[in-house]
Scaffold this active site. Structure first.
Site, mmCIF file in Angstrom:
data_model
loop_
_atom_site.group_PDB
_atom_site.id
_atom_site.type_symbol
_atom_site.label_atom_id
_atom_site.label_comp_id
_atom_site.label_asym_id
_atom_site.label_seq_id
_atom_site.Cartn_x
_atom_site.Cartn_y
_atom_site.Cartn_z
ATOM 1 C CD GLU A 129 38.443 77.313 30.857
ATOM 2 O OE1 GLU A 129 38.576 77.553 32.070
ATOM 3 O OE2 GLU A 129 37.352 77.023 30.337
ATOM 4 C CD GLU A 169 29.635 78.674 29.785
ATOM 5 O OE1 GLU A 169 30.861 78.738 29.958
ATOM 6 O OE2 GLU A 169 28.941 77.720 30.184
#
Length: 677
Positions: free
Chosen positions: A470, A614
């Site tokens: 991304e 994460e």
């Protein structure tokens, strides 16, 4: 005497082995620092309870499927429900809190999804309580409490129902329903979500132990519009133990047309089932789940960690629904509770291999939102179905407008389609393929046929996308997007052949002409203008797995060695290292696979329960996406399992040198066992 000693020694060794086996299931927190505490979640796929370092408190309660528009981003967000397990306990008129207790310990039993807290209150009492998000009852929770008196004491125990700040128009109720031999005291609250779209309701009741004689009198107190409580008092003699429990249900109008009455009905049901039966059926349900397990011989810490990851994937999903998990599952409000590719590409394959009936819920979620995906494609000038990057309850695009992923991260459509195709591959369910898989596969194939720009043979380009990596925004011919689109088109063609229906011949034509670019030295190029920059997460390497676009081991290795050096040490999500580990295990390099396996999660762990964030050093647990990737590394990497059009097969793989074996049980519809040594 010698024989007795041998028997005693054998008994001690057996007990030691039993404790070691137990440690594979239990995560203990003996030294708790409230300032550095990241709660662990107890959930049943519908209702999640996050632990707190405060006695008799839970951090929050989250319900799957409950969204409303509030907060940042002008998009639907997960809602905290009523905190129906918050309690307090007074001993001899003094309220217990973190400051006046000692030996405070907590542990999670992953085998039966039970969270237990123990502590001492001076020289007066020892306290133990355990709570459960009951697996057999999707909207119901249970907490049982034991108070052991060291001297004569009087306790006052209360259940406190408090509304989260975001809710409005709170109404509180208290009812006593008399039945022969029992009085059911119901503490109930209801409120509207921020826009009034949803009604959220919760109700709970005390369960008393018949062995303690007559039930104590329950008293209700109304504090203000946002909080009320019920309580009782009891004298306990020195050396005696007193037990009681609390059962409660939380449900919204997203789940039931009459949530207020249903919350009370479900709570009454739990009351009359009784604690023993509630726990028995809960334990039975988890025993069934754990028939599908991954067993590592030779690495106890890895075994516990893998159990933790499986536990969370099982906790955040359930069969018989049309819900799909968010990246943070039911551990809080992270990522607004939205559904991304995290569900379809990272969590789904692990669930599909071990519990196809749970995986069905995830593909059902997408099928029920196919009509909205078609509207999305129409709005962008394309044909077929274009799934949203972030999805919530309705299936419209829920990405905040400041994030470019919403209008441009189109690979999500192929991710959804490939999950549907893999569901068929594992289950071989042609009726499902015809009814639900084919509509998804054909509509997504139509999307890609309209999405490509036809610039000549071998140049059906896909331009202006956000890559799977991304950090690459608005790029052309991204490797993963292009390869996933081709795989989607070919899966649709294969499905048509199976069903005896005519595939659009243009699908195969487009699939053959979508380019996957390379550098002059043969390394796969991430996108048209990519020149070796750092990457946020795996992209090119996903062409080897799960797409299988690249199958030549030499090419897989070449791409791995190039891109593994482009991953920064911080700020990248856990699943990148997981897929690298998977591929090295398949290439026969078990020790390099082990390095990336450990690197995928150990730097991401937070105290005191080793919950995964994460990113390395991150503090946003629990990252279920990472768990899904790491479990895939175990199943499809070290375990060698492979999803094919003919079902699950086992291919060659390599274990780390310090592992003796990996045994995977309960695989696929046939619940098979696979072993690697």
């Amino acid at each position: 005497m010698k024989r007795i000693m041998i028997v005693l020694l054998a008994g001690c060794l057996l007990f030691t082995r039993q404790l070691a086996a137990q440690d594979k299931w239990i995560i203990k927190a003996d030294k708790i620092d409230p300032a550095n505490y990241y709660g662990i979640t107890v959930a049943n796929g519908m209702i999640g309870i996050v632990s707190s370092p405060e006695p008799f408190k839970v951090k929050n309660v989250v319900l799957a499927g409950a969204y409303d528009l509030y907060g940042r981003g002008r998009v639907s967000n997960f809602l905290n429900s009523f905190n129906l397990l918050n309690m307090y306990l007074e001993i001899n008129g003094k309220r217990i809190d973190a400051k006046n207790i000692s030996n405070f310990k907590q542990e999670l039993d992953m085998q039966h999804a039970a969270f237990t807290t123990t502590f001492d209150y001076g020289d007066e009492a020892s306290i133990k309580y355990t709570y459960y998000s009951l697996r057999q009852l999707p909207f119901t929770v249970l907490m049982d409490v034991a108070v052991i008196a060291k001297k004569q004491i009087t306790i006052t125990a209360a259940s406190v129902m408090e509304a989260p700040d975001a809710l409005k128009d709170v109404q509180n109720y208290y009812n006593e329903i008399d039945r022969p031999h029992v009085t059911i005291s119901l503490l109930t609250s209801t409120a509207k979500s921020p826009t009034g779209k949803l009604q959220l309701c919760a109700s709970n009741t005390f369960l008393f132990n018949e062995m303690h004689g007559q039930e104590p009198r329950v008293i209700h107190e109304m504090w203000d519009n946002n909080m009320h409580l019920m309580k009782f008092s009891k004298s306990i003699a020195a050396g005696q133990s007193y037990t009681y429990a609390l059962a409660g249900s939380s449900i919204t109008s997203a789940h039931n047309a009459d949530p207020l009455n249903e919350a009370e009905r479900l709570t009454m049901f739990a009351k009359l089932e009784g604690v023993a039966r509630l726990k028995q059926y809960h334990n039975n349900a988890w025993d069934e789940l754990w028939k599908s397990d991954i067993k590592i011989e030779g690495d106890e810490q890895a075994q516990q960690d893998v159990h933790s990851m499986l536990y969370h994937l099982y906790s955040f999903s359930r069969a018989g629904t049309s819900y799909s998990p968010s990246p943070m599952g039911l551990s809080g409000l992270g990522y607004n509770g939205h559904v991304f590719w995290d569900a379809d590409l990272w969590m789904f394959p692990a669930l599909l291999v071990l519990h196809p009936e749970i995986a069905h819920s995830l593909v059902e979620y997408r099928f029920e939102r196919l009509t909205e995906a078609k509207r999305n494609a129409f709005a962008h000038g394309y044909k077929g179905a274009m799934f949203p990057w972030e999805s919530a309850d309705t299936g419209v695009e829920e990405t905040p407008v400041w994030a470019l992923s919403g209008p441009f991260e189109h690979h999500i459509t192929a991710d959804v389609a490939l999950a549907a195709w893999n569901y068929y591959c594992v289950t071989q369910d042609k009726d499902w393929l015809k009814e639900k898989g084919w509509p998804i596969l054909s509509a997504t194939a139509d999307f890609w046929a309209s999405r490509v720009e036809r610039n000549g043979s071998g140049h059906y380009d896909i331009k202006d996308v956000v890559a799977a990596d991304e950090w690459a925004e608005n790029v052309d011919n991204n490797a993963f997007t292009n390869a996933a689109a081709s795989a989607n088109l070919r899966a649709a063609t294969a499905a048509a052949k199976l069903l005896g229906v005519k595939a659009d011949p243009d699908w195969e034509n487009v699939a053959q002409n979508i380019p996957v670019l390379k550098f002059p030295d043969g390394v796969t190029r991430e996108f048209a203008t990519y020149n070796g920059e750092g990457i946020k997460q795996a992209d090119v390497n996903l062409l080897a797995y799960p797409l299988k676009t690249i199958a030549d081991p030499a090419q897989v290795k070449k791409d791995l060695e190039y891109y593994e050096t482009r991953i920064p040490n911080e700020g990248t999500p856990a699943m990148t290292q997981a897929v690298i580990a998977l591929l090295y295990a398949r290439l026969g390099n078990g020790d390099k696979a082990y390095h990336f396996f450990k690197d995928a999660y150990e730097p991401n762990l937070n105290p005191p329960f080793r919950v995964i964030a994460e990113t390395k050093g991150g503090t946003n647990p629990y990252f279920a996406t990472g768990a899904g990737g790491i479990i895939q590394a175990m199943l499809m990497g070290f375990g060698g399992l492979d999803i094919t059009p003919n079902g699950i097969v086992q291919i060659k793989s390599k274990l780390p040198g310090n592992w003796k074996s990996v045994t995977i049980t309960g695989v696929g519809p046939g619940k098979k066992t696979y072993v690697v040594k």
